[in-house]
Scaffold this motif. Structure first.
Motif, PDB file in Angstrom:
ATOM      1  N   ASP A   1       0.839  -1.193   0.000  1.00 34.78           N
ATOM      2  CA  ASP A   1       0.000   0.000   0.000  1.00 34.78           C
ATOM      3  C   ASP A   1       0.881   1.253   0.000  1.00 34.78           C
ATOM      4  O   ASP A   1       1.866   1.339   0.732  1.00 34.78           O
ATOM      5  CB  ASP A   1      -0.908   0.019   1.229  1.00 34.78           C
ATOM      6  CG  ASP A   1      -1.907  -1.120   1.224  1.00 34.78           C
ATOM      7  OD1 ASP A   1      -2.346  -1.507   0.127  1.00 34.78           O
ATOM      8  OD2 ASP A   1      -2.228  -1.634   2.321  1.00 34.78           O
TER       9      ASP A   1
ATOM     10  N   ARG B   1       0.780   5.834  -0.894  1.00 37.60           N
ATOM     11  CA  ARG B   1      -0.036   7.034  -1.060  1.00 37.60           C
ATOM     12  C   ARG B   1       0.770   8.062  -1.835  1.00 37.60           C
ATOM     13  O   ARG B   1       1.991   8.115  -1.729  1.00 37.60           O
ATOM     14  CB  ARG B   1      -0.437   7.622   0.300  1.00 37.60           C
ATOM     15  CG  ARG B   1      -1.333   6.727   1.151  1.00 37.60           C
ATOM     16  CD  ARG B   1      -1.616   7.368   2.498  1.00 37.60           C
ATOM     17  NE  ARG B   1      -0.380   7.558   3.258  1.00 37.60           N
ATOM     18  CZ  ARG B   1      -0.255   8.359   4.317  1.00 37.60           C
ATOM     19  NH1 ARG B   1      -1.300   9.074   4.726  1.00 37.60           N
ATOM     20  NH2 ARG B   1       0.885   8.470   4.960  1.00 37.60           N
TER      21      ARG B   1
ATOM     22  N   LEU C   1      -4.675  13.609  -1.446  1.00 39.75           N
ATOM     23  CA  LEU C   1      -3.949  12.403  -1.075  1.00 39.75           C
ATOM     24  C   LEU C   1      -4.670  11.188  -1.637  1.00 39.75           C
ATOM     25  O   LEU C   1      -5.862  10.978  -1.374  1.00 39.75           O
ATOM     26  CB  LEU C   1      -3.845  12.308   0.447  1.00 39.75           C
ATOM     27  CG  LEU C   1      -2.891  11.250   0.993  1.00 39.75           C
ATOM     28  CD1 LEU C   1      -1.464  11.495   0.512  1.00 39.75           C
ATOM     29  CD2 LEU C   1      -2.950  11.212   2.517  1.00 39.75           C
TER      30      LEU C   1
ATOM     31  N   PRO D   1      -4.727   6.996  -2.171  1.00 36.07           N
ATOM     32  CA  PRO D   1      -4.173   5.681  -1.828  1.00 36.07           C
ATOM     33  C   PRO D   1      -4.021   4.837  -3.089  1.00 36.07           C
ATOM     34  O   PRO D   1      -4.796   4.963  -4.035  1.00 36.07           O
ATOM     35  CB  PRO D   1      -5.219   5.095  -0.882  1.00 36.07           C
ATOM     36  CG  PRO D   1      -6.505   5.745  -1.305  1.00 36.07           C
ATOM     37  CD  PRO D   1      -6.146   7.123  -1.801  1.00 36.07           C
TER      38      PRO D   1
END
Length: 360
Positions: free
Chosen positions: A12, A14, A27, A29
């Motif tokens: 993961d 960002r 922002l 993800p």
């Protein structure tokens, strides 16, 4: 060295999406392959700084693809190395856990310009923090938790004793100045003029003074002039106050008046190196007779060569205790407060604001 993939194929991440002037950062993800493609390196961004170029882009003064992921001054930790990735600039193997900085540009190494040694102007140049957003592979800038380093990127290992805040600007400001100093030629015993005492100018003053030059720094701001003295300037002056000739004039502000000052200050055999004019500005007149009769020369520097990034890190490692480089970076903004970091960078005394991508 090829790293074995984890049982989980992605991680993961960002990134801060910039959509254009007047638009706030968003922002986003995403995920990225845990094992990078052949020749690539996956790096966790530990610290990034807001460069003057980022400010020009956000304000709309500098053309840039939109949307995109900005940021091109950063230091990070290697997460994984793709098969066949080249070593660091000094030949050291890139391995997970290594602290690194990387070049602003990624070059093909095969085109006419690359074969001439002008890799920073590759015909198929990719530039971190300046690429259009590809949501399938968005990690192309420093304002993200991670960055994928493409083949043709110069990577330099960062010694443990060099703080992140000092190492971070090496990828742009310090390496650019290293290229300027190289273009200026030997400086020991020379008279050197530096116009502009921002991040690049202060670095140039320190590098030139360390090389044995007598440095005069010019900036309209009294606070910056005081900083210039702390970075090794022998003399400081305001705009229009320069008198006498110099052997090398280094222009790092981008202001037309400063360019005129540099060109008009050259002694016989002098050399002007211009690096600050990276945005559209007013034309500056050139007196060709004076240049010819004075055996003068003018050089432009934009981006930098691979060796310049190594020289930048080596200089900071050797001299960051001698000059107050750590004071030039302040703040610790998470990605969620990137707009605040940009706003602070426009008015702060320190020329760089720090972004900590993994901070919550």
């Amino acid at each position: 060295m090829t790293q074995q993939p984890s049982t989980r194929s992605t991680i993961d991440v960002r990134y801060a999406r910039w959509s254009g002037p007047g638009q706030p950062f968003a922002l986003v993800p995403a995920t990225t392959p845990r094992m990078p493609h052949p020749g690539e390196v996956l790096v966790r961004v530990d610290l990034a700084t807001v460069c003057g170029s980022d400010l020009h882009t956000v304000a709309g003064h500098r053309p840039a693809p939109r949307p995109g992921v900005l940021g091109h001054e950063q230091v990070g930790t290697v997460v994984a190395v793709g098969e066949g990735a080249p070593p660091c600039q000094d030949g050291t193997e890139i391995t997970p856990g290594m602290r690194v900085v990387w070049s602003v540009t990624a070059s093909c190494g095969k085109c006419h310009r690359c074969r001439r040694g002008l890799t920073q102007k590759c015909e198929r140049l990719r530039k971190y923090g300046h690429e259009p957003l590809d949501e399938r592979a968005p990690l192309t800038g420093g304002f993200a938790t991670h960055c994928v380093l493409l083949p043709g990127t110069t990577v330099v290992a960062v010694p443990p004793a060099l703080p992140d805040a000092v190492a971070c600007p090496a990828s742009c400001a310090t390496a650019t100045v290293a290229a300027v100093i190289a273009a200026a030629g030997p400086l020991d015993g020379r008279r050197v003029l530096v116009t502009g005492a921002g991040m690049l100018g202060l670095t140039a003053i320190a590098m030139a003074a360390t090389a044995g030059a007598r440095v005069t720094a010019v900036d309209p701001d009294p606070g910056r002039r005081a900083q210039a003295a702390r970075f090794g300037a022998h003399d400081v002056a305001g705009t229009g106050e320069v008198h006498g000739e110099v052997d090398a004039a280094l222009e790092l502000s981008g202001h037309p008046e400063a360019v005129r000052t540099c060109l008009g200050s050259l002694a016989i055999g002098g050399r002007a190196v211009l690096a600050g004019s990276v945005s559209p500005g007013a034309p500056v007149p050139l007196d060709p007779e004076r240049l010819v009769r004075g055996l003068g020369s003018v050089a432009g520097v934009h981006n930098y060569a691979p060796a310049d990034l190594q020289r930048a890190v080596d200089f900071l490692t050797a001299h960051h205790h001698s000059y107050p480089f750590a004071e030039l970076v302040e703040g610790a903004y998470p990605l969620t407060e990137l707009d605040a970091a940009v706003a602070a960078a426009r008015s702060a005394v320190a020329p760089r604001q720090a972004v900590v991508p993994h901070a919550s």
